[in-house]
Design a protein around this motif. Structure first.
Motif, PDB file in Angstrom:
ATOM      1  N   MET A 148      -5.392   0.779   4.179  1.00 50.04           N
ATOM      2  CA  MET A 148      -4.008   1.244   4.081  1.00 50.04           C
ATOM      3  C   MET A 148      -3.214   0.852   5.315  1.00 50.04           C
ATOM      4  O   MET A 148      -3.768   0.563   6.364  1.00 50.04           O
ATOM      5  N   GLN A 149      -1.912   0.886   5.140  1.00 51.58           N
ATOM      6  CA  GLN A 149      -1.014   0.617   6.258  1.00 51.58           C
ATOM      7  C   GLN A 149      -0.168   1.861   6.517  1.00 51.58           C
ATOM      8  O   GLN A 149      -0.043   2.711   5.646  1.00 51.58           O
ATOM      9  N   ASP A 150       0.421   1.936   7.706  1.00 46.44           N
ATOM     10  CA  ASP A 150       1.432   2.951   7.934  1.00 46.44           C
ATOM     11  C   ASP A 150       2.624   2.290   8.614  1.00 46.44           C
ATOM     12  O   ASP A 150       2.602   1.079   8.862  1.00 46.44           O
ATOM     13  N   ALA A 151       3.660   3.114   8.894  1.00 51.24           N
ATOM     14  CA  ALA A 151       4.894   2.561   9.445  1.00 51.24           C
ATOM     15  C   ALA A 151       4.627   1.777  10.732  1.00 51.24           C
ATOM     16  O   ALA A 151       5.341   0.825  11.048  1.00 51.24           O
ATOM     17  N   ILE A 152       3.578   2.177  11.467  1.00 51.39           N
ATOM     18  CA  ILE A 152       3.291   1.533  12.746  1.00 51.39           C
ATOM     19  C   ILE A 152       2.463   0.260  12.539  1.00 51.39           C
ATOM     20  O   ILE A 152       2.799  -0.806  13.069  1.00 51.39           O
ATOM     21  N   THR A 153       1.387   0.382  11.750  1.00 53.02           N
ATOM     22  CA  THR A 153       0.481  -0.770  11.627  1.00 53.02           C
ATOM     23  C   THR A 153       1.120  -1.948  10.884  1.00 53.02           C
ATOM     24  O   THR A 153       0.799  -3.083  11.180  1.00 53.02           O
ATOM     25  N   THR A 154       2.031  -1.673   9.948  1.00 50.21           N
ATOM     26  CA  THR A 154       2.677  -2.813   9.283  1.00 50.21           C
ATOM     27  C   THR A 154       3.440  -3.648  10.305  1.00 50.21           C
ATOM     28  O   THR A 154       3.409  -4.882  10.252  1.00 50.21           O
ATOM     29  N   LEU A 155       4.111  -2.955  11.233  1.00 53.07           N
ATOM     30  CA  LEU A 155       4.885  -3.691  12.239  1.00 53.07           C
ATOM     31  C   LEU A 155       3.954  -4.415  13.221  1.00 53.07           C
ATOM     32  O   LEU A 155       4.211  -5.557  13.592  1.00 53.07           O
ATOM     33  N   ALA A 203       1.176   9.434   2.061  1.00 51.95           N
ATOM     34  CA  ALA A 203       2.103   8.298   2.193  1.00 51.95           C
ATOM     35  C   ALA A 203       3.339   8.704   2.988  1.00 51.95           C
ATOM     36  O   ALA A 203       3.837   7.935   3.818  1.00 51.95           O
ATOM     37  N   MET A 204       3.800   9.934   2.753  1.00 48.87           N
ATOM     38  CA  MET A 204       4.975  10.427   3.476  1.00 48.87           C
ATOM     39  C   MET A 204       4.656  10.533   4.965  1.00 48.87           C
ATOM     40  O   MET A 204       5.457  10.136   5.811  1.00 48.87           O
ATOM     41  N   LEU A 205       3.478  11.053   5.304  1.00 48.90           N
ATOM     42  CA  LEU A 205       3.084  11.131   6.717  1.00 48.90           C
ATOM     43  C   LEU A 205       2.985   9.732   7.327  1.00 48.90           C
ATOM     44  O   LEU A 205       3.385   9.503   8.460  1.00 48.90           O
ATOM     45  N   ALA A 206       2.455   8.803   6.549  1.00 47.74           N
ATOM     46  CA  ALA A 206       2.278   7.431   7.036  1.00 47.74           C
ATOM     47  C   ALA A 206       3.606   6.678   7.095  1.00 47.74           C
ATOM     48  O   ALA A 206       3.738   5.710   7.831  1.00 47.74           O
ATOM     49  N   GLY A 207       4.576   7.137   6.307  1.00 47.28           N
ATOM     50  CA  GLY A 207       5.831   6.394   6.221  1.00 47.28           C
ATOM     51  C   GLY A 207       5.642   5.059   5.518  1.00 47.28           C
ATOM     52  O   GLY A 207       6.359   4.092   5.792  1.00 47.28           O
ATOM     53  N   ASP A 208       4.668   5.007   4.614  1.00 45.67           N
ATOM     54  CA  ASP A 208       4.335   3.739   3.952  1.00 45.67           C
ATOM     55  C   ASP A 208       3.585   4.032   2.640  1.00 45.67           C
ATOM     56  O   ASP A 208       2.700   4.879   2.614  1.00 45.67           O
ATOM     57  N   PRO A 209       3.938   3.322   1.557  1.00 48.27           N
ATOM     58  CA  PRO A 209       3.332   3.651   0.257  1.00 48.27           C
ATOM     59  C   PRO A 209       1.994   2.986  -0.027  1.00 48.27           C
ATOM     60  O   PRO A 209       1.406   3.218  -1.088  1.00 48.27           O
ATOM     61  N   SER A 210       1.469   2.173   0.901  1.00 44.69           N
ATOM     62  CA  SER A 210       0.300   1.360   0.537  1.00 44.69           C
ATOM     63  C   SER A 210      -0.917   2.185   0.114  1.00 44.69           C
ATOM     64  O   SER A 210      -1.695   1.763  -0.726  1.00 44.69           O
ATOM     65  N   ILE A 211      -1.078   3.379   0.667  1.00 42.74           N
ATOM     66  CA  ILE A 211      -2.248   4.176   0.277  1.00 42.74           C
ATOM     67  C   ILE A 211      -2.165   4.578  -1.193  1.00 42.74           C
ATOM     68  O   ILE A 211      -3.183   4.724  -1.870  1.00 42.74           O
ATOM     69  N   LEU A 212      -0.954   4.734  -1.697  1.00 39.93           N
ATOM     70  CA  LEU A 212      -0.781   5.044  -3.130  1.00 39.93           C
ATOM     71  C   LEU A 212      -1.231   3.869  -3.981  1.00 39.93           C
ATOM     72  O   LEU A 212      -1.897   4.038  -4.998  1.00 39.93           O
ATOM     73  N   ASP A 213      -0.841   2.671  -3.560  1.00 45.27           N
ATOM     74  CA  ASP A 213      -1.244   1.479  -4.317  1.00 45.27           C
ATOM     75  C   ASP A 213      -2.769   1.353  -4.338  1.00 45.27           C
ATOM     76  O   ASP A 213      -3.360   1.115  -5.373  1.00 45.27           O
ATOM     77  N   GLU A 214      -3.360   1.511  -3.137  1.00 38.42           N
ATOM     78  CA  GLU A 214      -4.785   1.239  -3.021  1.00 38.42           C
ATOM     79  C   GLU A 214      -5.660   2.307  -3.652  1.00 38.42           C
ATOM     80  O   GLU A 214      -6.694   2.015  -4.224  1.00 38.42           O
ATOM     81  N   ARG A 215      -5.249   3.566  -3.516  1.00 37.09           N
ATOM     82  CA  ARG A 215      -6.178   4.636  -3.885  1.00 37.09           C
ATOM     83  C   ARG A 215      -5.756   5.432  -5.114  1.00 37.09           C
ATOM     84  O   ARG A 215      -6.514   6.276  -5.587  1.00 37.09           O
TER      85      ARG A 215
END
Lengths: 161, 158
Positions: free
Chosen positions: A1-8, A95-107
């Motif tokens: 998964m990604q989050d708002a920080i790791t994507t950048l 996903a809201m905590l992560a600021g990124d939807p990728s965990i929804l896609d993956e899991r």
């Protein structure tokens, strides 16, 4: 998964660069919204069962789906539906905590539509339920945090549709 | 991987919401966001200076080393690597986690430099010099945040 920080970070690293000003600004916005996210996660965590109960009452309970012949008829199916609602809520919160939807896609979403189709779970009713969950959650969290959660509920609906 | 992702994956592996303690860690992390951005900017803006001054310091302590052997190409590639480590540390500061530094730059570091025939003791010393140089550019508070990441590189070389 990604989050708002790791994507950048990842997109900067593939170019061998530091985060540029616009990335740092996005990061700053994320950090500044952190307290709101933390509080929302705590509220949802404390009220998850209530949210799911209200969601079911609002969107599924009094429709054909719970009557004989419907896909939520039989306690076993009803329980499976409630469990899935629980999952949606928990993963949307991640996903809201992560600021990124990728965990929804993956899991959650990966293969979900196909699974539902093969089990005869109606996607239309599922989407209606997720929309109801969005309303119930927003009522509980208030407009600002509700809006942030809505992004991820909508992401689930788009992924199912 | 960042502190945020780590925390979410931990919670998910037990199919639960983040625990109060984890939420507190998250809150402390986002509260220090401005400081993290400030440090990352200092590292980005001063990478060249950290590498140049760090090298000068390093060559004083360790004159007989590939980056100081008179071959410009070697010097350039050594210093490029050093700059990369400064960048990876900036990532880790922003992520609140050693994972970006580890995933990109320390897993396999010894094997790589052995393969490049660069003496591990020299790189270790060089990293110490970069650390001193970077820390000298910052307030004590910011330097305390940065130092452990240089130490992590140094430990992974030992």
């Amino acid at each position: 998964m990604q989050d708002a920080i790791t994507t950048l970070i990842n997109s900067s690293d593939t170019q061998g660069k530091y985060l540029d000003n616009s990335s740092l600004e996005r990061l700053q916005n994320y950090f500044h919204s952190g307290e709101l996210r933390a509080k929302a996660a705590m509220t949802i965590s404390a009220n998850a069962a209530t949210i799911v109960t209200r969601t079911t009452a609002k969107s599924l309970l009094y429709t054909d789906i719970t009557a004989p012949g419907g896909n939520m008829y039989t306690c076993r199916r009803y329980a499976a539906c409630v469990r899935d609602m629980d999952y949606f809520l928990r993963y949307a919160t991640y996903a809201m905590l992560a600021g990124d939807p990728s965990i929804l896609d993956e899991r959650v979403l990966n293969g979900l539509r196909e699974t539902y189709n093969s089990l005869g779970v109606p996607v239309g009713a599922t989407v209606r339920a997720v929309q109801a969950m969005k309303e119930v959650t927003t009522e509980m969290l208030g407009a600002e945090a509700g809006k942030e959660m809505s992004l991820y509920f909508d992401h689930i609906c788009t992924g199912l549709g | 991987m960042s502190l945020v992702t780590e925390l979410i994956l931990n919670a998910d592996s037990e199919a639960r919401y983040p625990a109060p303690k984890e939420i507190r860690i998250y809150q402390d992390f986002v509260k220090t966001g401005d400081q993290r951005i400030r440090i990352a900017k200092v590292l980005a803006e001063n990478e060249q200076r950290i590498v140049q001054n760090g090298s000068a310091r390093f060559w004083e302590r360790c004159p007989n080393t590939p980056s100081n052997c008179g071959n410009d190409r070697k010097t350039a590639s050594c210093q490029r690597d050093q700059g990369w480590y400064v960048r990876l540390i900036a990532y880790s500061i922003l992520a609140g986690s050693e994972r970006p530094l580890e995933e990109i730059g320390t897993v396999g570091i010894k094997e790589m430099y052995n393969n490049l025939e660069i003496p591990i003791r020299n790189i270790t010393e060089c990293m110490r010099c970069l650390k001193e140089e970077a820390m000298s550019l910052m307030s004590e508070e910011d330097a305390t945040e940065v130092a452990p990441y240089f130490d992590l590189i140094i430990h992974s070389l030992s």
